[in-house]
Design an enzyme around this catalytic site. Structure first.
Site, mmCIF file in Angstrom:
data_model
loop_
_atom_site.group_PDB
_atom_site.id
_atom_site.type_symbol
_atom_site.label_atom_id
_atom_site.label_comp_id
_atom_site.label_asym_id
_atom_site.label_seq_id
_atom_site.Cartn_x
_atom_site.Cartn_y
_atom_site.Cartn_z
ATOM 1 C CB SER A 226 0.286 -4.512 3.727
ATOM 2 O OG SER A 226 0.453 -3.135 3.876
ATOM 3 C CG ASP A 452 -1.887 -2.427 10.828
ATOM 4 O OD1 ASP A 452 -1.082 -1.567 10.415
ATOM 5 O OD2 ASP A 452 -2.003 -3.556 10.325
ATOM 6 C CG HIS A 482 1.696 -3.598 8.789
ATOM 7 N ND1 HIS A 482 0.473 -3.037 8.534
ATOM 8 C CD2 HIS A 482 2.236 -3.878 7.568
ATOM 9 C CE1 HIS A 482 0.280 -2.951 7.230
ATOM 10 N NE2 HIS A 482 1.331 -3.469 6.623
#
Length: 513
Positions: A226, A452, A482
């Site tokens: 991320s 995602d 995610h």
């Protein structure tokens, strides 16, 4: 009710949660060479309140203990011989034959504002294969958790802050939102004035290069998830010749400004909601929250509209507001493992009970069951506002609402109004978007997930292009949630492990499903 520990673990994957408390600033000899410092590794303490609290990390499956240490780093990298701060580190030493050890593998799990010291143990078993040849290492970035944490509002103030209406419908609600934002930002300046200019991603990247040296590695081997992909990209830009084997998973689009990023997230969360609704209604048994995918979404929209008028009882004494419910739904879309909790939470809310959706929202905000908050929100806003140059006005947000609503009826307003977070911030932002160009870097494996919600799939290709020719290698995972590696998809894990352990770069454009 959902299992709080499982909720917390999944929150950690989503790039947003948990942080910690530790040392502030200190005076040091101008002659001290920070690259020569020796780390004092000891058994890890229980997480601090800023890290989210809880118990000390459990031993690894083979009985080995997690070890923690504090590394000194310059408070201000423009004055490397000046004051220092302490950065909290955690490691699990390599489990295999020492002759096969490659070095340390440094993790950043995202946020920004997530505590690596608490996140890595939560997922330690997931990286057992990588531990055969690496010491697994993570850290609380500056401003986070135990690493000179940014402090803004107290627990009572944060309860009120998260109860506010974050999607104003009229002038009075808009004024209240802007006033609350201004108060929060003023509290950050009052309580953390010295740290606010020092928490940019470029500062954290320089910290990672110091870690590389202190850990004894010639190259930085890195696994970023991320926001950790943005941090990794900035590191590669600053130190391309020092990049070892690196993987970026759940990739931030480095070419977008904050407005574009928020609009992309509106589309991403809407896609995840569409997939959730389709999944529920396509199963053999009846979906308990709707007769069709559209019916599921219509009922959720009706619930949120009703909550705007009249909140439901939540976790006493707090009510489930429209904002808290939206936040909780978004949290559940971070992982397909959460979909069952979202279904149960919606069922419960339709029956007049908002506890599960509020628990999901609390997880997103870093609130523990005892009412204490980690510093995830303070750190997240502080790092974003130090990084991002644009400062958006309420008038600008209102002009953009039609496009955000077209992207997502449910999440459009919520994400659009989030753009005012840096209004009246005490420190100027650094740039419109990060520079991740890294000519001369070793190959970086860039993994994008088509489903995602938080870092939409398109960001992976943009990262590959921005890194430059011959650097980024794209791998696609056709999945949900995610990130990709922690989905435990064998194809993804085989490709990632093959590169990190054996240096085998997968073919560009590889697709896993």
């Amino acid at each position: 009710m959902p299992n709080p520990s499982r909720l917390r673990a999944a929150v950690l994957t989503a790039t947003v949660l948990l942080s910690s408390l530790l040392t502030g600033c200190g005076d040091d000899s101008e002659d001290e060479d920070l690259t020569a410092q020796q780390l004092n590794w000891e058994d890890c303490p229980a997480p601090s309140q800023a890290e989210g609290g809880g118990a000390a990390p459990s031993p690894l499956p083979n009985g080995d203990e997690w070890q923690c240490a504090t590394m000194k780093a310059p408070l201000d990298w423009a004055e490397p011989k000046g004051d220092t701060i302490g950065l909290a580190l955690i490691r699990a030493e390599a489990s295999g034959d020492n002759s096969e050890r490659i070095g340390s593998l440094l993790f950043n799990f995202g946020g920004p504002g997530g505590s690596g010291v608490t996140t890595l143990p939560a997922f330690g078993e997931d990286y057992a294969a990588l531990r055969t040849r690496y010491d697994l290492v993570s850290f609380d970035p500056r401003g986070v958790g135990r690493s000179a944490p940014v402090k803004c509002e107290n627990d009572q103030q944060l309860d009120a802050f998260f109860q506010q209406d974050a999607t104003p419908d009229d002038a009075a609600e808009r004024t209240e939102l802007l006033d609350n934002t201004k108060e929060f930002n003023a509290a950050c300046e009052e309580n953390s004035e010295k740290m606010l200019p020092q928490v940019r991603t470029t500062d954290a990247a320089r910290d990672m290069d110091l870690m590389r040296q202190v850990l004894g590695d010639d190259k930085l081997h890195y696994f970023g998830i991320s926001y950790g992909t943005e941090l990794g990209g900035v590191y590669a830009h600053l130190f391309p010749e020092r990049v070892g084997r690196a993987v970026f998973d759940a990739v931030v689009d480095p070419t977008q400004n904050p407005e574009q990023g928020s609009l992309g997230q509106a589309k991403g969360f809407q896609l995840a909601l569409d997939n959730f609704a389709e999944d529920c209604t396509s199963k053999i048994e009846d979906c308990p929250i709707g007769d069709s995918a559209q019916d599921v979404k219509d009922r959720i929209a009706a619930l949120l509209a009703e909550l705007d008028r009249k909140p439901l009882p939540g976790i006493f004494p707090r009510d489930l507001t429209q904002t808290a419910a939206t936040n909780g739904i978004a949290q559940a879309l971070y992982s397909q493992d959460f979909w069952e909790y979202l279904t149960e939470g919606l069922q419960q809310a339709y029956d007049g009970d908002g506890r599960i959706l509020m628990l999901l929202s609390d997880s997103m905000n870093g609130r523990s069951e005892n009412g204490e908050y980690s510093n995830i929100t303070a750190a997240n806003i502080s790092i974003n506002c130090a990084d991002d140059k644009p400062r958006y006005t309420a008038e600008f947000v209102e002009s953009r609402l039609p496009e955000f609503r077209a992207a997502s009826e449910l999440f459009g307003d919520f994400l659009a109004w989030g753009m005012v977070s840096c209004t009246d911030w005490a420190v100027d932002g650094a740039a419109d978007h990060p520079d991740v160009s890294a000519p001369g870097s070793a190959p970086i494996l860039v993994v994008g997930n088509t489903g995602d919600p938080a870092t939409p799939y398109e960001g992976a290709r943009k990262m590959v292009q921005a890194l430059g020719e011959g650097v980024g290698v794209e791998l696609t995972y056709r999945g949900q949630g995610h990130g990709a590696y922690d989905s435990k998809n064998r194809c993804v894990q085989s490709a990632v492990n093959g590169y990190l352990l054996d240096g085998k770069v997968p073919a560009a454009g590889t697709v896993c499903s």
